[in-house]
Design a protein around this motif. Structure first.
Motif, PDB file in Angstrom:
ATOM      1  N   ALA A  61       0.973  -1.105   0.040  1.00 11.25           N
ATOM      2  CA  ALA A  61      -0.056   0.110  -0.112  1.00 11.25           C
ATOM      3  C   ALA A  61       0.854   1.237   0.129  1.00 11.25           C
ATOM      4  N   ASN A  62       0.557   2.369  -0.941  1.00 14.00           N
ATOM      5  CA  ASN A  62       1.022   3.261  -0.760  1.00 14.00           C
ATOM      6  C   ASN A  62       0.163   4.618  -0.522  1.00 14.00           C
ATOM      7  N   TYR A  63       0.613   5.383   0.287  1.00 13.01           N
ATOM      8  CA  TYR A  63       0.010   6.751   0.342  1.00 13.01           C
ATOM      9  C   TYR A  63       0.932   8.151   0.386  1.00 13.01           C
ATOM     10  N   ILE A  64       0.392   8.892  -0.716  1.00 14.93           N
ATOM     11  CA  ILE A  64       1.087  10.095  -0.942  1.00 14.93           C
ATOM     12  C   ILE A  64       0.930  11.206   0.074  1.00 14.93           C
ATOM     13  N   LEU A  65       1.898  11.616   0.499  1.00 14.12           N
ATOM     14  CA  LEU A  65       1.728  12.756   1.706  1.00 14.12           C
ATOM     15  C   LEU A  65       2.060  14.251   1.068  1.00 14.12           C
ATOM     16  N   GLY A  66       3.146  14.354   0.505  1.00 12.68           N
ATOM     17  CA  GLY A  66       3.404  15.519  -0.241  1.00 12.68           C
ATOM     18  C   GLY A  66       3.033  15.504  -1.716  1.00 12.68           C
ATOM     19  N   PHE A  67       2.522  16.448  -2.529  1.00 10.71           N
ATOM     20  CA  PHE A  67       2.291  16.472  -3.605  1.00 10.71           C
ATOM     21  C   PHE A  67       2.331  17.800  -4.239  1.00 10.71           C
ATOM     22  N   ASP A  68       2.488  17.999  -5.565  1.00  9.75           N
ATOM     23  CA  ASP A  68       2.592  19.301  -6.356  1.00  9.75           C
ATOM     24  C   ASP A  68       0.926  19.862  -6.369  1.00  9.75           C
ATOM     25  N   ASN A  69       0.394  20.619  -6.157  1.00 10.88           N
ATOM     26  CA  ASN A  69      -0.886  21.208  -6.329  1.00 10.88           C
ATOM     27  C   ASN A  69      -0.937  21.619  -8.123  1.00 10.88           C
ATOM     28  N   PHE A  70      -2.066  21.550  -8.614  1.00  5.18           N
ATOM     29  CA  PHE A  70      -2.295  21.781  -9.984  1.00  5.18           C
ATOM     30  C   PHE A  70      -3.121  23.200 -10.291  1.00  5.18           C
ATOM     31  N   ASN A  71      -2.510  23.948 -11.063  1.00  6.73           N
ATOM     32  CA  ASN A  71      -3.178  25.004 -11.520  1.00  6.73           C
ATOM     33  C   ASN A  71      -3.336  25.069 -13.070  1.00  6.73           C
ATOM     34  N   GLY A  72      -4.256  25.690 -13.538  1.00  8.50           N
ATOM     35  CA  GLY A  72      -4.426  25.731 -15.115  1.00  8.50           C
ATOM     36  C   GLY A  72      -5.522  24.809 -15.455  1.00  8.50           C
ATOM     37  N   PHE A  73      -5.497  24.552 -17.021  1.00  7.91           N
ATOM     38  CA  PHE A  73      -6.391  23.572 -17.704  1.00  7.91           C
ATOM     39  C   PHE A  73      -5.640  22.544 -17.793  1.00  7.91           C
ATOM     40  N   TYR A  74      -6.373  21.282 -17.899  1.00  6.13           N
ATOM     41  CA  TYR A  74      -5.818  20.043 -17.842  1.00  6.13           C
ATOM     42  C   TYR A  74      -6.104  19.381 -19.242  1.00  6.13           C
ATOM     43  N   HIS A  75      -5.267  19.057 -20.202  1.00  4.99           N
ATOM     44  CA  HIS A  75      -5.762  18.185 -21.508  1.00  4.99           C
ATOM     45  C   HIS A  75      -6.672  18.926 -22.083  1.00  4.99           C
ATOM     46  N   GLY A  76      -6.511  20.410 -22.296  1.00  3.61           N
ATOM     47  CA  GLY A  76      -7.738  20.888 -23.090  1.00  3.61           C
ATOM     48  C   GLY A  76      -8.969  21.005 -22.793  1.00  3.61           C
ATOM     49  N   SER A  77      -9.089  20.627 -21.403  1.00  5.98           N
ATOM     50  CA  SER A  77     -10.562  20.781 -20.734  1.00  5.98           C
ATOM     51  C   SER A  77     -10.946  22.247 -20.508  1.00  5.98           C
ATOM     52  N   ALA A  78     -12.390  22.595 -20.533  1.00  2.00           N
ATOM     53  CA  ALA A  78     -12.825  23.624 -20.453  1.00  2.00           C
ATOM     54  C   ALA A  78     -12.800  24.020 -19.010  1.00  2.00           C
ATOM     55  N   ASP A  79     -12.476  23.192 -18.150  1.00  2.96           N
ATOM     56  CA  ASP A  79     -12.469  23.326 -16.668  1.00  2.96           C
ATOM     57  C   ASP A  79     -11.129  24.105 -16.128  1.00  2.96           C
ATOM     58  N   VAL A  80     -10.934  24.903 -15.572  1.00  2.00           N
ATOM     59  CA  VAL A  80      -9.746  25.584 -15.084  1.00  2.00           C
ATOM     60  C   VAL A  80      -9.637  25.083 -13.438  1.00  2.00           C
ATOM     61  N   TYR A  81      -8.406  24.628 -13.029  1.00  2.00           N
ATOM     62  CA  TYR A  81      -8.101  24.157 -11.693  1.00  2.00           C
ATOM     63  C   TYR A  81      -7.204  25.497 -10.938  1.00  2.00           C
ATOM     64  N   HIS A  82      -7.739  25.593  -9.931  1.00  2.00           N
ATOM     65  CA  HIS A  82      -6.909  26.697  -8.927  1.00  2.00           C
ATOM     66  C   HIS A  82      -6.448  25.917  -7.796  1.00  2.00           C
TER      67      HIS A  82
END
Length: 175
Positions: A61-82
């Motif tokens: 089992a793995n659990y990710i503690l530290g990660f990079d937040n995501f900002n912007g559009f993902y793969h041409g999606s119309a949804d924007v992530y903040h």
């Protein structure tokens, strides 16, 4: 100079007193360590049960503690992530696995090299690892895991967290 002498003593002591890494049927190994990958790092725990001279099965089992937040559009999606963060299902992975334990094949009983396959929540994959035991109950391990076939669709920015090559290292215990 004292640190160098202490380190040399510990390394020499560890190699002189090394124990058999995999005994076969009935052997139980537990690994606990760090899991490192692109975009995040976390913890990994695994247990392997010996079924024969060169074969074991187990769970990881793995659990990710530290990660990079995501900002912007993902793969041409119309949804924007903040400043988006992965949810629990993106951060956690569990797998059943089988290993070919090769210590008796390579002729080094203190070193258990184990390639294997795993079937998990996010993918079907493979891994190659190694364990070295300094004493009867304590050793170190390192492992590289990689996906062979991924599940799901690549429609969120955290899909890659459990669908990429990982590197793990830590402590190994003999139960």
């Amino acid at each position: 100079m004292k640190k160098v002498i202490t380190l040399l003593f510990l390394v020499t002591f560890g190699f002189v007193n090394a124990q058999e890494a995999f005994k076969g049927k009935g052997d139980i190994k537990v690994n606990v360590g760090a899991n490192l990958q692109d975009g995040g790092s976390g913890i990994q725990g695994s247990v392997d049960f010996g079924l024969g001279e060169n074969f074991s099965f187990g769970f990881v089992a793995n659990y990710i503690l530290g990660f990079d937040n995501f900002n912007g559009f993902y793969h041409g999606s119309a949804d924007v992530y903040h400043d988006a963060e992965p949810d629990f299902s993106d951060r956690f992975d569990a797998k059943a696995r089988i290993n070919a334990n090769l210590s008796s094949v390579i002729g080094v009983k203190e070193l258990d090299v184990y390639p294997g396959l795993s079937l998990g929540l996010h993918n079907f994959g493979g891994h190659v690892g190694g364990r070295y035991f300094f004493t009867e109950g304590f050793g170190v391990f390192t492992e590289i895991g990689f996906p062979i076939a991924k599940y799901g669709s690549n429609n969120d920015p955290f899909y890659h967290l459990n669908n990429q090559a990982t590197f793990s290292l830590g402590a190994s215990f003999n139960l």
